[in-house]
Design a protein around this motif. Structure first.
Motif: not given
Length: 109
Positions: A53, A55, A59-60, A72
């Motif tokens: 994953r 990030e 997305w943050t 997650y």
């Protein structure tokens, strides 16, 4: 791609089909779910399994804008999703009330 968003405790769900499975569809699906459900969930947003994953900054920023906390899943028992939190109020029979347990989404800019 089928985007599915479900409020575990209340059993409410939103589904949307996108032509692509890119990040735009992922983020648009969340905005659609927040709008349809009347707000952003107050608990964690549980995301599916991912071997690796990453990030992204987008997305943050999205999570920060909406005040959403992500969790997650990981393979195995240690990665099982956390238990859903109870709604804030219940009816005399102990069932969830009709009151929303979400905060309204922030206006889009």
């Amino acid at each position: 791609m089928l985007f599915a968003f479900r409020l575990s405790f209340l059993g409410k769900a939103v589904h949307r089909i996108f032509i692509s499975g890119g990040q735009d569809a992922f983020l648009e699906g969340h905005v659609h779910a927040f709008t349809t459900l009347g707000g952003v969930p107050t608990g964690k947003i549980v995301l599916g399994f991912a071997q690796q994953r990453v990030e992204t900054a987008r997305w943050t920023a999205f999570r920060s804008h909406f005040g959403a906390e992500a969790w997650y899943c990981q393979p195995g028992l240690q990665g099982a999703a956390p238990q859903a939190s109870s709604p804030r109020s219940t009816t005399p029979g102990g069932k969830p009330s009709a009151e929303p347990t979400a905060t309204p989404p922030a206006p889009a800019h």
